[in-house]
Design an enzyme around this catalytic site. Structure first.
Site, PDB file in Angstrom:
ATOM      1  N   CYS A 169      38.455 -32.885 -40.391  1.00 12.05           N
ATOM      2  CA  CYS A 169      38.448 -33.702 -39.167  1.00 12.05           C
ATOM      3  C   CYS A 169      37.923 -32.915 -37.963  1.00 12.05           C
ATOM      4  O   CYS A 169      37.395 -33.498 -37.031  1.00 12.05           O
ATOM      5  CB  CYS A 169      39.856 -34.168 -38.807  1.00 12.05           C
ATOM      6  SG  CYS A 169      40.728 -35.034 -40.087  1.00 12.05           S
TER       7      CYS A 169
HETATM    8  N1  LIG Z   1      39.105 -37.579 -39.624  1.00 10.72           N
HETATM    9  C1  LIG Z   1      40.361 -37.573 -39.186  1.00 10.72           C
HETATM   10  O1  LIG Z   1      41.262 -37.966 -39.901  1.00 10.72           O
HETATM   11  N2  LIG Z   1      40.582 -37.214 -37.919  1.00 10.72           N
HETATM   12  C2  LIG Z   1      41.860 -37.036 -37.340  1.00 10.72           C
HETATM   13  C3  LIG Z   1      42.036 -37.851 -36.119  1.00 10.72           C
HETATM   14  C4  LIG Z   1      43.364 -37.650 -35.470  1.00 10.72           C
HETATM   15  C5  LIG Z   1      43.482 -38.342 -34.134  1.00 10.72           C
HETATM   16  N3  LIG Z   1      44.703 -38.002 -33.484  1.00 10.72           N
HETATM   17  C6  LIG Z   1      43.400 -39.831 -34.310  1.00 10.72           C
HETATM   18  O2  LIG Z   1      44.440 -40.465 -34.529  1.00 10.72           O
HETATM   19  O3  LIG Z   1      42.310 -40.386 -34.222  1.00 10.72           O
END
Ligand SMILES: NC(=O)NCCC[C@H](N)C(=O)O
Length: 410
Positions: free
Chosen positions: A400
């Site tokens: 991510c």
């Molecule tokens: N690719 C991913 O799973 N990204 C993590 C995103 C975390 C962020 N706090 C969200 O909820 O969008």
């Protein structure tokens, strides 16, 4: 001409050459308990340690021959032309929902006052507190009603998850429409980077998706399994309609991709994207969260006649279906937490299934997921382990936090 390409991602595992990160900034210190839910955090990371962890991540990548670029640098370097900078500021202020001519003027002035674009970008990402604006007066009814709300411009604490606002697929970009309002402004940086940054402005980049499309899609759901096959999650963040639109564009442009596997995963906060439950670690090895295996439905989207697509519901078990589409004898699914319901639940929550491959069979993982990490090693996967106390509080792991721009072809 191939070595002249700046965007080249035809797999999840090809040797990673260039990646985009964002070093967490003061936006993380603008989180408060009242804002956490809306800004998609479950806790408030301790910024100093989060930065140390992030620097350790960048160091692992650099030591392994990866060129690390930072979103904040590229965004600043895209604004050399004053007309472009003005356009960008106007768009940012509108999307930050700064209402009323006077307030817009004050915010624009505050941002224009920065001596260099890089500092201005940091401020935009960080958010602007009312207390920082000279002579801030509540003039509109909305201002008066929300007088206790501390921000004129909200912080953007999810920016360190660079994977999500856009994705490199083949030689093109999917500039995503984010599901939540809080993450929508993130894609504005990418819009200007791919249009105006000296690295990109003179190349024709195919755009597989656009941020102005009405339906949502996010990068955590977009996986490039090989040069012929993509996997895209239908999830809390990505609509089935978006996958159809993206498939048609990719098939029409004559890229090498022939099959798009749509993985319908449960709508759940912990599994917000496909890459939180499923990542590729080697030619024939994947991590998977056991909790999605039962409910998972896979649809295969193929190119049809003219602008049509054909969609089939996959009837095989996941490992068999993957082997079929990737032309392999067999694939191994490595279960997060070893399949133990407690270890799996805990480690998936902390991104145990969210690995970043830097070459086939070599991945970056969070230290805290020791059960899954041991299993990966037992399955012959080489690990680069990074510290993970604070970054993980944002619910995202190494995949991510990284957006590949260039991977060597397999
Ligand atoms: N690719 C991913 O799973 N990204 C993590 C995103 C975390 C962020 N706090 C969200 O909820 O969008």
């Amino acid at each position: 001409m191939k070595d002249k390409k700046v965007l080249n991602v035809y797999s999840e595992i090809g040797k990673l050459k260039t990646v985009l990160l964002h070093r967490p900034g003061k936006e993380v210190e603008n989180l408060t308990p009242d804002l956490m839910d809306r800004l998609l955090f479950d806790d408030i990371p301790y910024l100093q340690i989060a930065r140390e962890e992030h620097d350790a991540f960048a160091k692992i990548l650099a030591k392994n021959g990866v060129e690390v670029l930072y979103l904040e640098d590229l965004a600043a370097e895209s604004l050399e032309d004053s007309a472009v900078k003005d356009l960008f500021l106007e768009e940012f202020i509108s999307e930050a929902k700064v209402q009323g001519d006077k307030k817009r003027f004050i915010v624009k002035e505050l941002l224009m006052d920065f001596s260099d674009n890089r500092k201005m970008i940091d401020k935009m990402m960080e958010g602007i507190r009312k207390s920082e604006v000279k002579n801030y007066n509540a003039t509109s009814l909305a201002d008066m009603v929300e007088s206790r709300y501390p921000f004129v411009v909200d912080p953007m604490p999810n920016l360190y998850f660079t994977r999500d606002p856009f994705s490199t697929i083949g030689s093109g970009i999917s500039l995503n429409h984010m599901r939540t309002v809080t993450r929508r402004r993130e894609t504005l940086f990418a819009k200007y980077i791919f249009k105006y940054h000296p690295k990109f402005k003179d190349i024709k980049i195919p755009m597989w998706y656009d941020r102005d499309e009405p339906t949502a899609i996010e990068g955590g759901d977009q996986l490039v399994l090989n040069e012929k096959t993509l996997a895209i999650g239908i999830s809390e963040r990505t609509d089935a309609e978006s996958i159809e639109k993206l498939s048609k564009r990719i098939f029409a442009e004559g890229e090498s991709f022939e099959t798009i596997l749509a993985f319908h995963i449960p709508n759940k906060r912990a599994f917000m994207h496909l890459d939180t439950v499923f990542t590729m670690v080697d030619y024939n090895k994947f991590t998977i969260h056991p909790e999605i295996e039962g409910p998972l439905t896979v649809y295969a989207i193929k190119k049809g006649n003219s602008n049509y697509i054909r969609i089939e519901k996959e009837t095989e078990e996941l490992d068999k279906a993957l082997a079929k589409y990737l032309h392999l004898d067999k694939v191994t699914l490595i279960r997060c937490g070893g399949g133990d319901i407690v270890d799996a639940g805990r480690e998936q929550w902390n991104d145990g299934s969210n690995t970043l491959a830097i070459s086939p069979g070599e991945v970056v993982v969070y230290s805290r997921n020791h059960v899954t990490n041991r299993l990966l090693e037992e399955n012959g996967v080489k690990l680069h382990v990074m510290p993970s106390s604070e970054l993980s509080r944002g619910r995202g792991g190494p995949r991510c936090m990284s957006m590949p721009l260039y991977r060597e072809d397999l």
